[in-house]
Scaffold this motif. Structure first.
Motif, PDB file in Angstrom:
ATOM      1  N   UNK A   1       0.835  -1.196   0.000  1.00 28.22           N
ATOM      2  CA  UNK A   1       0.000   0.000   0.000  1.00 28.22           C
ATOM      3  C   UNK A   1       0.877   1.257   0.000  1.00 28.22           C
ATOM      4  N   UNK A   2       1.965   1.231   0.744  1.00 25.66           N
ATOM      5  CA  UNK A   2       2.889   2.363   0.764  1.00 25.66           C
ATOM      6  C   UNK A   2       3.561   2.517  -0.597  1.00 25.66           C
ATOM      7  N   UNK A   3       3.925   1.399  -1.217  1.00 24.28           N
ATOM      8  CA  UNK A   3       4.522   1.477  -2.550  1.00 24.28           C
ATOM      9  C   UNK A   3       3.529   2.051  -3.557  1.00 24.28           C
ATOM     10  N   UNK A   4       2.276   1.669  -3.431  1.00 24.78           N
ATOM     11  CA  UNK A   4       1.237   2.232  -4.297  1.00 24.78           C
ATOM     12  C   UNK A   4       1.203   3.754  -4.156  1.00 24.78           C
ATOM     13  N   UNK A   5       1.172   4.257  -2.901  1.00 27.32           N
ATOM     14  CA  UNK A   5       1.088   5.694  -2.658  1.00 27.32           C
ATOM     15  C   UNK A   5       2.294   6.428  -3.233  1.00 27.32           C
ATOM     16  N   UNK A   6       3.461   5.796  -3.186  1.00 28.95           N
ATOM     17  CA  UNK A   6       4.685   6.439  -3.655  1.00 28.95           C
ATOM     18  C   UNK A   6       4.839   6.399  -5.172  1.00 28.95           C
ATOM     19  N   UNK A   7       4.037   5.561  -5.844  1.00 27.76           N
ATOM     20  CA  UNK A   7       4.210   5.394  -7.284  1.00 27.76           C
ATOM     21  C   UNK A   7       3.047   5.976  -8.101  1.00 27.76           C
ATOM     22  N   UNK A   8       2.147   6.713  -7.453  1.00 30.32           N
ATOM     23  CA  UNK A   8       1.061   7.390  -8.172  1.00 30.32           C
ATOM     24  C   UNK A   8       1.166   8.894  -7.939  1.00 30.32           C
TER      25      UNK A   8
ATOM     26  N   UNK B   1      -5.004   5.457 -15.231  1.00 27.84           N
ATOM     27  CA  UNK B   1      -3.696   5.053 -15.742  1.00 27.84           C
ATOM     28  C   UNK B   1      -3.440   5.790 -17.052  1.00 27.84           C
ATOM     29  N   UNK B   2      -2.491   6.719 -17.017  1.00 28.27           N
ATOM     30  CA  UNK B   2      -2.175   7.523 -18.202  1.00 28.27           C
ATOM     31  C   UNK B   2      -0.812   8.156 -18.017  1.00 28.27           C
ATOM     32  N   UNK B   3      -0.275   8.689 -19.108  1.00 26.21           N
ATOM     33  CA  UNK B   3       1.007   9.395 -19.046  1.00 26.21           C
ATOM     34  C   UNK B   3       0.769  10.792 -18.483  1.00 26.21           C
ATOM     35  N   UNK B   4       1.605  11.216 -17.552  1.00 23.77           N
ATOM     36  CA  UNK B   4       1.447  12.535 -16.928  1.00 23.77           C
ATOM     37  C   UNK B   4       2.813  13.106 -16.581  1.00 23.77           C
ATOM     38  N   UNK B   5       2.869  14.433 -16.498  1.00 25.60           N
ATOM     39  CA  UNK B   5       4.101  15.110 -16.103  1.00 25.60           C
ATOM     40  C   UNK B   5       4.130  15.398 -14.605  1.00 25.60           C
ATOM     41  N   UNK B   6       3.029  15.090 -13.925  1.00 27.29           N
ATOM     42  CA  UNK B   6       2.972  15.305 -12.471  1.00 27.29           C
ATOM     43  C   UNK B   6       3.848  14.259 -11.785  1.00 27.29           C
ATOM     44  N   UNK B   7       4.726  14.728 -10.929  1.00 26.23           N
ATOM     45  CA  UNK B   7       5.676  13.815 -10.290  1.00 26.23           C
ATOM     46  C   UNK B   7       5.022  12.978  -9.204  1.00 26.23           C
ATOM     47  N   UNK B   8       5.500  11.746  -9.055  1.00 28.24           N
ATOM     48  CA  UNK B   8       5.085  10.874  -7.957  1.00 28.24           C
ATOM     49  C   UNK B   8       5.975  11.149  -6.750  1.00 28.24           C
ATOM     50  N   UNK B   9       5.586  10.728  -5.544  1.00 27.86           N
ATOM     51  CA  UNK B   9       6.460  10.907  -4.377  1.00 27.86           C
ATOM     52  C   UNK B   9       7.841  10.289  -4.568  1.00 27.86           C
TER      53      UNK B   9
END
Length: 539
Positions: free
Chosen positions: A426-433, A482-490
């Motif tokens: 769950x933590x990995x999910x939060x850090x990768x979105x 799920x798409x390409x974005x320029x917004x950075x993940x944590x």
């Protein structure tokens, strides 16, 4: 004609057909071709590896009417009768049922007499370690100096029980347990001749369960042919043998990695509905953990021999090497203690719960809770007095559940790194979105198109949703695109911050006197990997 089981039908008739015992076959072949024949041979090894089979081929080679050779003709009366088990000069003795000294003496009384039709009179003792001590004593003199027309062939699964005086009078061959690959290759040759279709994964499962014994493998194949009506598929074979399917194995390990006890026990319940073998289930889990451990250091090696490459990669991505080793050790201890548990199911469930309870995140949480206590984790009996004497410690130190807010990428990064109860996948999910937007109680997140299916599991989304609700103090609903974005993940923000700190540190180092001199004199530059940054040690 009655049905002949595969283990007997496909028993090797000559040395060329023997599988996995090249060191034994080579020695015996050279001895026969050069007529350097010993009077006593001892074959040792686990069940079903070819001890008695090689002894019978040796007996056939010694008495073949075409002469002593490593390649008996297989056509003469001696060869045919040895194959049929009716050769008069091959005396097979079941030592397990003839253990008394009287039985041994009765056999030895006939040793001086010449063979009836063959070149040699051959005594084949099976499981010779079962003879009594007095029987061995009666046997020793004849074994040391037998008549020229007598040969002794002995087979045992437990050579440690044989007296050293017997071992010293024999040439000993240790037959090894066969590799899974050797068993699979042999089954792939046999099954087409038996008009049986099969999946490679099915015979791989059979080979593993046979534990190096070709006879066991063929016996299991006999059973599987009847169970599947000559169509050996992996699901049916695993069901027949009470083995876990790959889906169950991965589901259990995902639940353990994510510390999701509810999902874990749902999978366990489904397992027991299929009447699986508990010890076999633990073996399957340990084998998969072994594959995961190897994948961390040699991924190509593991992927070349597995059919579930994608699942293996995804699981390896969400487990550290330390976690894999921890789970493996807990599984080993759980298997050892399985017989001590009230029931096998309880033993399995407690083993899986230990994997979660001793998860590194669990330990760090417990440590944090203890350290945050005013008295180092011990109960404070006089809470009023403690509050008066230490007023700063009685106030809630961690209050993200009440004051946390998520309105921007910065807020999302702070949540992903500091939120309590956010662990595992769950933590990995939060850090990768990436954080996209928030409208009232609805938060929209963006995941990369190639995000791992293990990360995108609905259970991870539900966990993060629950933790966010506690973090900001109101019920929220997460939507993920799920798409390409320029917004950075944590993760990307943290990597960028680390790079900036690293570059700044390198520049400062370059301005110092000694590094500057080394750079001017020798062209030396700082190694970024050797620089320990404050971000690496948050304490």
């Amino acid at each position: 004609m009655s049905y002949l089981v595969l283990a007997r039908k496909w028993r090797p008739k000559n040395f060329e057909d023997v599988v996995g015992q090249d060191h034994v076959v080579r020695t015996l072949s050279h001895s026969l071709n050069n007529e350097r024949l010993h009077h006593a041979y001892l074959f040792t090894g686990t069940r079903g590896v070819g001890k008695t089979t090689i002894a019978r081929i040796l007996a056939k080679a010694l008495n073949c009417e075409q002469g002593v050779s490593s390649k008996p003709c297989g056509q003469c009366n001696a060869c045919v009768e040895v194959d049929q088990g009716s050769y008069i000069d091959l005396i097979e003795v079941d030592a397990a049922s003839k253990t008394k000294v009287e039985d041994t003496r009765a056999l030895l009384d006939n040793v001086p007499y010449l063979p009836t039709s063959g070149r040699y009179k051959i005594y084949l003792f099976d499981e010779i370690h079962m003879l009594s001590g007095h029987s061995f004593n009666a046997f020793l003199k004849t074994l040391e100096e037998p008549p020229e027309h007598v040969k002794f062939l002995m087979a045992t699964t437990d050579p440690q029980k044989l007296p050293v005086t017997v071992l010293s009078r024999c040439i000993q061959f240790n037959l090894r347990a066969m590799d899974n690959e050797e068993i699979v290759d042999q089954l792939e040759k046999i099954l087409p001749d038996e008009n049986v279709t099969f999946e490679p994964a099915a015979i791989n499962a059979i080979a593993r369960l046979s534990q190096g014994s070709m006879r066991d493998a063929l016996s299991i194949v006999d059973q599987a042919i009847s169970y599947t009506q000559s169509n050996l598929n992996e699901a049916a074979v695993r069901d027949m043998l009470g083995m876990l399917s790959h889906d169950f194995i991965y589901s259990i390990l995902y639940a353990v990695a994510n510390r999701n006890t509810e999902e874990l026990f749902r999978v366990v319940e489904q397992m027991f509905e299929r009447s699986i073998n508990i010890e076999s289930a633990l073996d399957d889990l340990l084998l998969k953990l072994h594959d995961l451990g190897l994948h961390k250091v040699a991924p190509k090696l593991v992927e070349s021999r597995t059919d579930n490459v994608e699942q293996l990669r995804e699981l390896a991505d969400v487990m550290t090497e330390e976690e894999i080793q921890l789970y493996y050790q807990i599984g080993l201890l759980g298997k050892r203690d399985l017989k001590l548990a009230p029931t096998a199911r309880i033993g399995l469930e407690m083993t899986l719960l230990r994997m979660i309870a001793f998860h590194p995140d669990s330990q760090s949480e417990g440590k944090t809770a203890d350290e945050s206590s005013p008295v180092g984790g011990k109960a404070n009996l006089n809470t009023t007095q403690g509050a008066q004497s230490q007023p700063t410690q009685t106030a809630p130190a961690a209050t993200p559940n009440q004051t946390g807010e998520i309105q921007s990428t910065e807020d999302w990064c702070h949540f992903a790194s500091t939120a309590p109860n956010l662990n595992g996948m769950a933590k990995q999910f939060a850090n990768q979105v990436s954080f996209a937007s928030r409208e009232g109680n609805k938060i929209v997140l963006i995941a990369p198109p190639k995000a791992s299916s293990a990360i995108m599991r609905s259970s991870n989304l539900e966990t993060v949703e629950k933790v966010i609700s506690e973090y900001i103090g109101q019920k929220v609903v997460l939507k993920v695109r799920q798409e390409v974005t320029e917004i950075a993940t944590p993760d990307e923000v943290a990597a960028k911050q680390r790079k900036e700190i690293e570059n700044s540190a390198i520049e400062r180092i370059k301005q110092e006197e000694i590094p500057k001199m080394l750079q001017q004199e020798f062209g030396a530059i700082p190694d970024p990997k050797s620089i320990q940054l404050p971000i690496d040690n948050p304490k």
